[in-house]
Design a protein around this motif. Sequence first.
Motif, short mmCIF file in Angstrom:
data_model
loop_
_atom_site.label_atom_id
_atom_site.label_comp_id
_atom_site.label_asym_id
_atom_site.label_seq_id
_atom_site.Cartn_x
_atom_site.Cartn_y
_atom_site.Cartn_z
N GLY A 199 -14.30 -30.45 50.60
CA GLY A 199 -13.32 -30.46 51.69
C GLY A 199 -13.78 -29.66 52.89
N ALA A 200 -14.40 -28.51 52.67
CA ALA A 200 -14.89 -27.68 53.78
C ALA A 200 -16.00 -28.40 54.54
CB ALA A 200 -15.39 -26.34 53.25
N PHE A 201 -16.90 -29.03 53.84
CA PHE A 201 -18.00 -29.75 54.49
C PHE A 201 -17.48 -30.96 55.26
CE2 PHE A 201 -20.48 -27.36 51.42
CZ PHE A 201 -21.58 -27.00 52.16
N VAL A 202 -16.62 -31.73 54.61
CA VAL A 202 -16.05 -32.92 55.27
C VAL A 202 -15.16 -32.50 56.44
CG1 VAL A 202 -14.47 -34.88 54.93
CG2 VAL A 202 -16.21 -34.38 53.23
N GLY A 203 -14.39 -31.45 56.25
CA GLY A 203 -13.51 -30.97 57.33
C GLY A 203 -14.28 -30.49 58.54
N ALA A 204 -15.39 -29.78 58.32
CA ALA A 204 -16.22 -29.32 59.45
C ALA A 204 -16.79 -30.53 60.19
CB ALA A 204 -17.34 -28.42 58.95
N PHE A 205 -17.29 -31.49 59.45
CA PHE A 205 -17.84 -32.71 60.06
C PHE A 205 -16.77 -33.44 60.87
CE2 PHE A 205 -18.52 -37.25 60.07
CZ PHE A 205 -19.84 -37.37 60.48
N ALA A 206 -15.64 -33.69 60.21
CA ALA A 206 -14.57 -34.47 60.85
C ALA A 206 -13.97 -33.73 62.04
CB ALA A 206 -13.48 -34.80 59.83
N GLY A 207 -13.73 -32.44 61.88
CA GLY A 207 -13.14 -31.66 62.98
C GLY A 207 -14.03 -31.67 64.22
N ALA A 208 -15.32 -31.45 64.02
CA ALA A 208 -16.24 -31.44 65.16
C ALA A 208 -16.35 -32.82 65.79
CB ALA A 208 -17.62 -30.95 64.71
N ALA A 209 -16.50 -33.84 64.96
CA ALA A 209 -16.66 -35.20 65.50
C ALA A 209 -15.40 -35.65 66.23
CB ALA A 209 -17.01 -36.17 64.37
N LEU A 210 -14.24 -35.41 65.65
CA LEU A 210 -13.00 -35.86 66.29
C LEU A 210 -12.74 -35.14 67.60
CD1 LEU A 210 -10.65 -36.25 63.20
CD2 LEU A 210 -11.58 -38.06 64.64
N LEU A 211 -12.94 -33.84 67.64
CA LEU A 211 -12.69 -33.13 68.89
C LEU A 211 -13.76 -33.44 69.94
CD1 LEU A 211 -11.10 -29.74 67.88
CD2 LEU A 211 -10.03 -31.81 68.71
N GLU A 212 -14.95 -33.78 69.49
CA GLU A 212 -15.97 -34.22 70.45
C GLU A 212 -15.59 -35.58 71.03
OE1 GLU A 212 -19.35 -33.79 72.80
OE2 GLU A 212 -18.27 -32.33 71.61
N LEU A 213 -14.98 -36.43 70.22
CA LEU A 213 -14.53 -37.74 70.71
C LEU A 213 -13.42 -37.62 71.75
CD1 LEU A 213 -14.57 -40.00 67.54
CD2 LEU A 213 -15.89 -40.33 69.64
N ALA A 235 -20.78 -38.07 68.95
CA ALA A 235 -19.77 -37.35 68.15
C ALA A 235 -20.22 -37.24 66.70
CB ALA A 235 -18.42 -38.05 68.25
N LEU A 236 -20.82 -38.28 66.16
CA LEU A 236 -21.32 -38.22 64.78
C LEU A 236 -22.47 -37.23 64.66
CD1 LEU A 236 -21.17 -41.98 63.76
CD2 LEU A 236 -19.64 -40.13 63.05
N ARG A 237 -23.32 -37.15 65.67
CA ARG A 237 -24.41 -36.18 65.67
C ARG A 237 -23.84 -34.75 65.66
NH1 ARG A 237 -26.96 -37.77 69.90
NH2 ARG A 237 -26.02 -36.27 71.33
N VAL A 238 -22.82 -34.54 66.47
CA VAL A 238 -22.17 -33.22 66.52
C VAL A 238 -21.51 -32.91 65.17
CG1 VAL A 238 -20.30 -31.92 67.60
CG2 VAL A 238 -21.86 -33.26 69.01
N GLY A 239 -20.87 -33.89 64.58
CA GLY A 239 -20.27 -33.71 63.25
C GLY A 239 -21.32 -33.36 62.21
N TRP A 240 -22.47 -34.03 62.32
CA TRP A 240 -23.57 -33.72 61.40
C TRP A 240 -24.03 -32.28 61.60
CZ3 TRP A 240 -25.54 -34.88 57.01
CH2 TRP A 240 -26.79 -34.41 56.65
N GLY A 241 -24.10 -31.84 62.83
CA GLY A 241 -24.47 -30.46 63.11
C GLY A 241 -23.49 -29.48 62.47
N ALA A 242 -22.21 -29.79 62.53
CA ALA A 242 -21.20 -28.93 61.90
C ALA A 242 -21.38 -28.91 60.39
CB ALA A 242 -19.81 -29.41 62.28
N PHE A 243 -21.70 -30.05 59.82
CA PHE A 243 -21.95 -30.16 58.38
C PHE A 243 -23.14 -29.27 57.99
CE2 PHE A 243 -24.13 -32.06 54.77
CZ PHE A 243 -23.10 -32.26 53.87
N VAL A 244 -24.22 -29.39 58.75
CA VAL A 244 -25.41 -28.58 58.49
C VAL A 244 -25.07 -27.09 58.65
CG1 VAL A 244 -27.74 -28.01 59.33
CG2 VAL A 244 -27.04 -30.41 59.07
N GLY A 245 -24.29 -26.78 59.68
CA GLY A 245 -23.88 -25.39 59.90
C GLY A 245 -23.10 -24.84 58.72
N ARG A 246 -22.25 -25.65 58.17
CA ARG A 246 -21.46 -25.22 57.00
C ARG A 246 -22.39 -24.97 55.81
NH1 ARG A 246 -16.89 -22.64 55.95
NH2 ARG A 246 -16.39 -23.02 53.80
N LEU A 247 -23.38 -25.83 55.66
CA LEU A 247 -24.36 -25.67 54.58
C LEU A 247 -25.16 -24.37 54.76
CD1 LEU A 247 -25.53 -27.11 52.10
CD2 LEU A 247 -27.16 -28.21 53.63
#
Length: 163
Positions: free
Chosen positions: A105-119, A128-140
């Motif tokens: 949930g934390a990984f998916v939430g970071a991805f989705a939150g970043a991508a949605l707010l970038e959109l 937006a998907l690239r930014v979401g991926w960055g958030a996912f990597v950041g969480r990792l």
Amino acid sequence: MAYALLVLAQAAGLLLIPFGLPGTWLQVLGLVGYAALTDFRSVGAVPIVVAVVLAVAGEVVEFVLGGRYAKKYGGSKRAAWGAILGGLVGAFVGVPIFLVGSVIGAFVGAFAGAALLELTRSPDTRAALRVGWGAFVGRLVATAAKSAIGVAIAAVALFSALG
């Protein structure tokens, strides 16, 4: 007996960290408990303060890195906040999978939150998907960094208890 409880608290804390649970704080409490049980003979204020400072640093790292990576991957401040808030909400809500649901949930939430707010800033879905991926990597990266901090807390606790 007290040392065995300290070892158990350190091991349990290290196991909790990847699940987004307060493992570093369990480690600190284990150290304080050991110190109290042994009348602070081998563990004084310095190792306890060091452990608390490390635990606080772990929380800050975990909180900030998702947003930093979202920005590193081209996201706006809005996307960075989306990664942070999405990660928190995702960890809290979790996914209905036993034991690892909050992590997913934390990984998916970071991805989705970043991508949605970038959109909301730009309609470029690919960006937006690239930014979401960055958030996912950041969480990792944040999870790995906080785990390393947990190892440092365990080392401080166990070595200071040995006197």
